[in-house]
Design a protein around this motif. Structure first.
Motif, short mmCIF file in Angstrom:
data_model
loop_
_atom_site.label_atom_id
_atom_site.label_comp_id
_atom_site.label_asym_id
_atom_site.label_seq_id
_atom_site.Cartn_x
_atom_site.Cartn_y
_atom_site.Cartn_z
N PRO A 194 7.25 -12.18 -13.58
CA PRO A 194 6.69 -12.77 -14.79
C PRO A 194 6.52 -14.28 -14.74
O PRO A 194 5.79 -14.84 -15.56
N LYS A 195 7.19 -14.96 -13.80
CA LYS A 195 7.14 -16.42 -13.80
C LYS A 195 7.23 -16.96 -12.39
O LYS A 195 7.94 -16.43 -11.54
N GLY A 196 6.49 -18.03 -12.15
CA GLY A 196 6.52 -18.70 -10.85
C GLY A 196 5.24 -18.44 -10.07
O GLY A 196 4.41 -17.60 -10.43
N LYS A 197 5.10 -19.15 -8.97
CA LYS A 197 3.90 -19.02 -8.14
C LYS A 197 3.75 -17.60 -7.60
O LYS A 197 2.62 -17.15 -7.34
N LYS A 198 4.85 -16.91 -7.45
CA LYS A 198 4.79 -15.56 -6.91
C LYS A 198 4.07 -14.60 -7.86
O LYS A 198 3.66 -13.51 -7.46
N SER A 199 3.91 -14.98 -9.12
CA SER A 199 3.22 -14.12 -10.07
C SER A 199 1.72 -13.99 -9.76
O SER A 199 1.05 -13.13 -10.33
N ASN A 200 1.22 -14.82 -8.86
CA ASN A 200 -0.20 -14.78 -8.47
C ASN A 200 -0.38 -13.67 -7.43
O ASN A 200 -0.19 -13.86 -6.23
N PHE A 201 -0.77 -12.50 -7.90
CA PHE A 201 -0.91 -11.31 -7.05
C PHE A 201 -1.91 -11.55 -5.92
O PHE A 201 -1.65 -11.24 -4.75
N ALA A 202 -3.07 -12.10 -6.25
CA ALA A 202 -4.14 -12.26 -5.26
C ALA A 202 -3.74 -13.25 -4.17
O ALA A 202 -4.02 -13.02 -2.98
N TYR A 203 -3.09 -14.35 -4.53
CA TYR A 203 -2.69 -15.34 -3.53
C TYR A 203 -1.72 -14.73 -2.52
O TYR A 203 -1.83 -14.96 -1.31
N ARG A 204 -0.80 -13.92 -3.02
CA ARG A 204 0.15 -13.28 -2.11
C ARG A 204 -0.56 -12.25 -1.24
O ARG A 204 -0.31 -12.14 -0.04
N LEU A 205 -1.45 -11.47 -1.84
CA LEU A 205 -2.17 -10.43 -1.10
C LEU A 205 -2.98 -11.01 0.04
O LEU A 205 -3.13 -10.39 1.10
N GLU A 206 -3.51 -12.20 -0.13
CA GLU A 206 -4.37 -12.80 0.87
C GLU A 206 -3.61 -13.67 1.88
O GLU A 206 -4.21 -14.26 2.77
N THR A 207 -2.29 -13.70 1.77
CA THR A 207 -1.48 -14.49 2.70
C THR A 207 -1.68 -14.06 4.15
O THR A 207 -1.86 -14.92 5.04
N PRO A 208 -1.67 -12.76 4.48
CA PRO A 208 -1.91 -12.38 5.88
C PRO A 208 -3.26 -12.84 6.42
O PRO A 208 -3.38 -13.12 7.62
N ASP A 209 -4.27 -12.93 5.56
CA ASP A 209 -5.56 -13.47 6.01
C ASP A 209 -5.43 -14.92 6.41
O ASP A 209 -5.98 -15.34 7.44
N ARG A 210 -4.70 -15.69 5.61
CA ARG A 210 -4.52 -17.10 5.97
C ARG A 210 -3.73 -17.23 7.27
O ARG A 210 -4.00 -18.11 8.09
N LEU A 211 -2.79 -16.34 7.47
CA LEU A 211 -2.02 -16.35 8.72
C LEU A 211 -2.89 -15.98 9.91
O LEU A 211 -2.81 -16.60 10.97
N GLY A 212 -3.71 -14.95 9.74
CA GLY A 212 -4.59 -14.55 10.82
C GLY A 212 -5.57 -15.65 11.18
O GLY A 212 -5.82 -15.93 12.37
N GLN A 213 -6.11 -16.31 10.18
CA GLN A 213 -7.05 -17.41 10.41
C GLN A 213 -6.35 -18.61 11.05
O GLN A 213 -6.98 -19.38 11.78
N ALA A 214 -5.05 -18.75 10.80
CA ALA A 214 -4.29 -19.85 11.40
C ALA A 214 -3.90 -19.56 12.84
O ALA A 214 -3.46 -20.46 13.55
N GLY A 215 -4.05 -18.31 13.27
CA GLY A 215 -3.74 -17.97 14.66
C GLY A 215 -2.29 -17.63 14.92
O GLY A 215 -1.80 -17.83 16.03
N ILE A 216 -1.59 -17.07 13.93
CA ILE A 216 -0.18 -16.71 14.12
C ILE A 216 -0.05 -15.60 15.16
O ILE A 216 -0.93 -14.75 15.30
N HIS A 217 1.06 -15.60 15.88
CA HIS A 217 1.28 -14.61 16.93
C HIS A 217 1.53 -13.22 16.35
O HIS A 217 1.00 -12.22 16.86
N LYS A 218 2.31 -13.13 15.26
CA LYS A 218 2.62 -11.81 14.68
C LYS A 218 2.78 -11.93 13.18
O LYS A 218 3.32 -12.92 12.67
N ILE A 219 2.33 -10.90 12.46
CA ILE A 219 2.46 -10.80 11.01
C ILE A 219 3.26 -9.56 10.67
O ILE A 219 3.00 -8.48 11.20
N GLY A 220 4.25 -9.71 9.78
CA GLY A 220 5.04 -8.58 9.32
C GLY A 220 4.65 -8.20 7.91
O GLY A 220 4.55 -9.07 7.02
#
Length: 378
Positions: A194-220
């Protein structure tokens, strides 16, 4: 609203209805094929698949050995802060839980890291609450610089970041990021955050995309099993994995199975324990582990000390490829401040040496690190 086509292609209610309408014939078809689709995965996690658990387990064992051999990777979490700006209904670090907050200093972090390294680990998982002001990118950069001297592989489970911030941390030596959506049901997600930045569903959902675009070795990836219907959440996790593997094909992937665990709450000076009623059974979790392996022979499957010793020993041969051991889920829990409040209670309190012995008894080889940076291309 998120604009990700893979997510919008699946309606929660429809997926849930189709899972529970699965027939035994559909399960048999999923078992008979060698190239399984999301529809096959949906069949394998359905109630209709429960009578087929034995053949699922046998096939899962065979596929895991074919791809990963008789090895079991070991890792340890290192909690550095319980500061958090979010309210989450299932977490002891929640902003509304009146606990003593602390963040490890550089000296304390080194002491904790040395204690973990002395246990034999070369793979460390850095964990914090979500508090950008306290444990933001500058803190994380310093932590990675200290840890890379002692560990060959550094993973991180912290607040979601922007792509340039991930790129900055990757350049410092970050190898893997774990980010759990908690639940893919947007309405339920809102109720639990209900409160905090984590309440942004879409931003969290798109986190692996930002990681992939950043070139991370592995995503969990993973869902917090027990917040919602585990079958439906697991289908969405598999759909997410399916999309990511095809979009960021140079990145490796892992899936974890965090079941909700009791937490301690401190309100008005009193300590109470909160339990959760929607958690899946052990048999359900075995079914889910096997379904993931049958769906994806390449993905790494990880099981933490949330689970009991008996259960972890039982599923060791059924598809799991990595285990934590001797875990502490509180900042300073190894040597600096062992009595500080845990994020959640663990079930398997055996030492890494005891887990190593169990792994060897099963005929497997314990692996204390993920990979070596010397094998990475220049």
């Amino acid at each position: 609203m998120t604009s990700k086509p893979w997510f919008e292609a699946h309606d929660w209610t429809t997926v849930q209805r189709d899972i529970y309408a699965t027939t035994p014939r559909q399960v048999e078809q999923a078992l008979a094929t060698s190239r399984r689709t999301l529809d096959d995965f949906r069949a394998l996690i359905s109630p209709a698949a429960q009578p087929y658990l034995e053949p699922m387990a046998q096939l899962s064992h065979q596929l895991t050995q074919k791809r990963f051999g008789k090895t079991m990777q070991l890792y340890a979490p290192l909690y550095v802060s319980n500061e958090c700006q979010n309210i989450c209904t299932y977490c002891a670090f929640s902003l509304d839980n009146r606990i003593a907050r602390r963040t490890l200093t550089a000296e304390e972090l080194l002491r904790e890291a040395q204690a973990v390294r002395a246990l034999g680990y070369e793979h460390i998982l850095l964990v914090t609450g979500e508090a950008n002001q306290t444990v933001g990118v500058p803190y994380l950069k310093q932590a990675i610089r200290l840890l890379r001297r002692m560990f060959s592989h550094i993973s991180m489970e912290v607040q979601p970041l922007d792509q340039p911030e991930y790129e900055e941390l990757i350049s410092e030596g970050l190898n893997t990021v774990l980010v759990y959506q908690e639940t893919y049901n947007r309405s339920t997600y809102r109720n639990h955050h209900p409160k905090g930045k984590k309440s942004n569903f879409a931003y969290r959902l798109e986190t692996p995309d930002r990681l992939g675009q950043a070139g991370i070795h592995k995503i969990g990836l993973g869902a917090l099993l027990g917040l919602e219907d585990w079958r439906t959440d697991s289908f969405f996790t598999a759909a997410h994995l399916h999309y990511l593997e095809r979009t960021y094909w140079q990145t490796r992937y892992s899936v974890s199975f965090p079941r909700l665990r009791p937490i301690d709450l401190r309100q008005n000076g009193a300590i109470t324990s909160k339990s959760f009623e929607r958690c899946m059974s052990d048999r359900d979790l075995v079914q889910l582990i096997c379904a993931y392996r049958l769906f994806n022979e390449e993905v790494e499957l990880s099981l933490s000390t949330r689970e009991t010793p008996r259960f972890r020993d039982h599923v060791l041969r059924l598809g799991i490829t990595s285990l934590s051991a001797g875990s502490k889920t509180n900042p300073g829990g190894y040597v600096v401040e062992p009595q500080s409040l845990e994020q959640f209670t663990i079930s398997d309190e055996r030492s890494p040496a005891e887990i190593e012995a169990v792994i060897r008894q099963h005929g497997y080889e314990p692996v204390w690190k993920d990979w070596d940076k010397t094998f990475m291309p220049l």
